[in-house]
Write a protein that holds these residues in place. Sequence first.
Motif, PDB file in Angstrom:
ATOM      1  N   ALA A  61      91.814  52.889  -5.852  1.00 19.95           N
ATOM      2  CA  ALA A  61      90.551  53.350  -5.799  1.00 19.95           C
ATOM      3  C   ALA A  61      90.018  54.392  -6.648  1.00 19.95           C
ATOM      4  CB  ALA A  61      90.283  53.696  -4.101  1.00 19.95           C
ATOM      5  N   GLU A  62      90.719  54.724  -7.811  1.00 16.32           N
ATOM      6  CA  GLU A  62      90.386  55.676  -8.567  1.00 16.32           C
ATOM      7  C   GLU A  62      89.451  55.151  -9.672  1.00 16.32           C
ATOM      8  OE1 GLU A  62      90.610  59.118  -8.391  1.00 16.32           O
ATOM      9  OE2 GLU A  62      91.913  59.035  -6.473  1.00 16.32           O
ATOM     10  N   LYS A  63      88.563  56.034 -10.420  1.00 16.82           N
ATOM     11  CA  LYS A  63      87.609  55.411 -11.222  1.00 16.82           C
ATOM     12  C   LYS A  63      87.692  56.584 -12.648  1.00 16.82           C
ATOM     13  CE  LYS A  63      85.372  52.405  -8.671  1.00 16.82           C
ATOM     14  NZ  LYS A  63      85.713  51.048  -8.656  1.00 16.82           N
ATOM     15  N   PRO A  64      88.895  56.118 -13.336  1.00 19.53           N
ATOM     16  CA  PRO A  64      88.974  56.898 -14.504  1.00 19.53           C
ATOM     17  C   PRO A  64      88.090  56.689 -15.600  1.00 19.53           C
ATOM     18  CG  PRO A  64      90.817  55.210 -14.355  1.00 19.53           C
ATOM     19  CD  PRO A  64      89.794  55.462 -13.080  1.00 19.53           C
ATOM     20  N   VAL A  65      87.881  57.605 -16.385  1.00 19.97           N
ATOM     21  CA  VAL A  65      87.069  57.278 -17.823  1.00 19.97           C
ATOM     22  C   VAL A  65      87.950  57.055 -18.627  1.00 19.97           C
ATOM     23  CG1 VAL A  65      85.235  58.167 -19.471  1.00 19.97           C
ATOM     24  CG2 VAL A  65      85.083  58.814 -16.838  1.00 19.97           C
ATOM     25  N   ILE A  66      88.011  55.818 -19.635  1.00 17.07           N
ATOM     26  CA  ILE A  66      88.675  55.431 -20.517  1.00 17.07           C
ATOM     27  C   ILE A  66      88.038  55.942 -21.794  1.00 17.07           C
ATOM     28  CG2 ILE A  66      89.902  53.670 -21.906  1.00 17.07           C
ATOM     29  CD1 ILE A  66      89.655  51.867 -19.263  1.00 17.07           C
ATOM     30  N   VAL A  67      88.872  56.578 -22.654  1.00 20.14           N
ATOM     31  CA  VAL A  67      88.323  57.012 -23.923  1.00 20.14           C
ATOM     32  C   VAL A  67      88.943  56.438 -25.126  1.00 20.14           C
ATOM     33  CG1 VAL A  67      87.693  59.089 -25.411  1.00 20.14           C
ATOM     34  CG2 VAL A  67      87.477  59.096 -23.015  1.00 20.14           C
ATOM     35  N   SER A  68      88.334  55.398 -25.730  1.00 17.85           N
ATOM     36  CA  SER A  68      88.858  54.627 -26.590  1.00 17.85           C
ATOM     37  C   SER A  68      87.958  53.847 -27.692  1.00 17.85           C
ATOM     38  CB  SER A  68      89.949  53.367 -26.050  1.00 17.85           C
ATOM     39  OG  SER A  68      90.694  52.881 -26.926  1.00 17.85           O
TER      40      SER A  68
END
Length: 307
Positions: A61-68
């Motif tokens: 239930a986490e909402k990380p921000v992917i930077v790629s």
Amino acid sequence: MSIYLTGSLAYDRIMTFPGKFEEHILPEKIHTLNVCFLIESVVEKLGGTAGNIAYSLVLMAEKPVIVSRVGRDFARYREVIQNWGLSQEGLDLDADEFTAGAYITTDMANNQITGFNPGAMRKPSPYAFPRLGKGDYLVASPTNVEDMTGHPRLAKQKGARCIFDPGQQIPALNGEQLLEAISGAFLLICNDYELELISKATGKSRAELASLAESLIVTRGGEGSTVYQSGAETVIPAVTPRRVADPTGAGDAYRSGLLKGLTQGKSLVDAAKLGATCASFCVEEQGTQEHSFTWDELMQRYSKHFG
């Protein structure tokens, strides 16, 4: 409190060769190697370090921000990330390149020959981290050299907690670059072999490296992991899975559980225990984003092993 995952999104194309490489490679002709393996099957899986860590975080239930940076063939992966409910603000599309891809050929003896195309990931990400700040976590995992050196620097400047995870890109970084990224980081995490590579490149001992970052975690697969913090060492035993299907991706799942524990305010040691628990689910399935669990299932297994 936000989690930023900088690193790779990739397609893993896994091919099966119904024989043994050793039967087709002549040692006396290795200097003029020219072989072709007829592939029996090809399976495409979603992967990449940032994608794998994000996957298990979403299960929790986490909402990380992917930077790629991604390429023109990213549509299928993009749809999956949308279904995860994640922001795509950190993704940059390069229409002239392919998304990074790993091409893995496995023989009947489980030997592997792998080729990796970084594709769009060759160039640094233009994402400016407009909301990165104190209390946030930034994971700097394998990607191009510019991002692996620039992102840790930016995290420290903004007061965020940098987790430096150089992995297979260690040979691409010189000793000075590694020392800059490690110094002042919230955490350096690597496996035992990678730590030796870092030590050789920097000329620093394990104890010295552990003192440069606030903490150090060294993973050892089925032998567990060790947390080095404030001069103390704590061994975290591996959590026994129901079965072992594929250990690939277990390290990324470990990092997911670790991050989840940290966002809950757990100590680094207890967060590492959650990481070990999360990793045990990953090895039960073939592929890095094929496992599944509920929070209750994760906690039951955690409690069984750690109380």
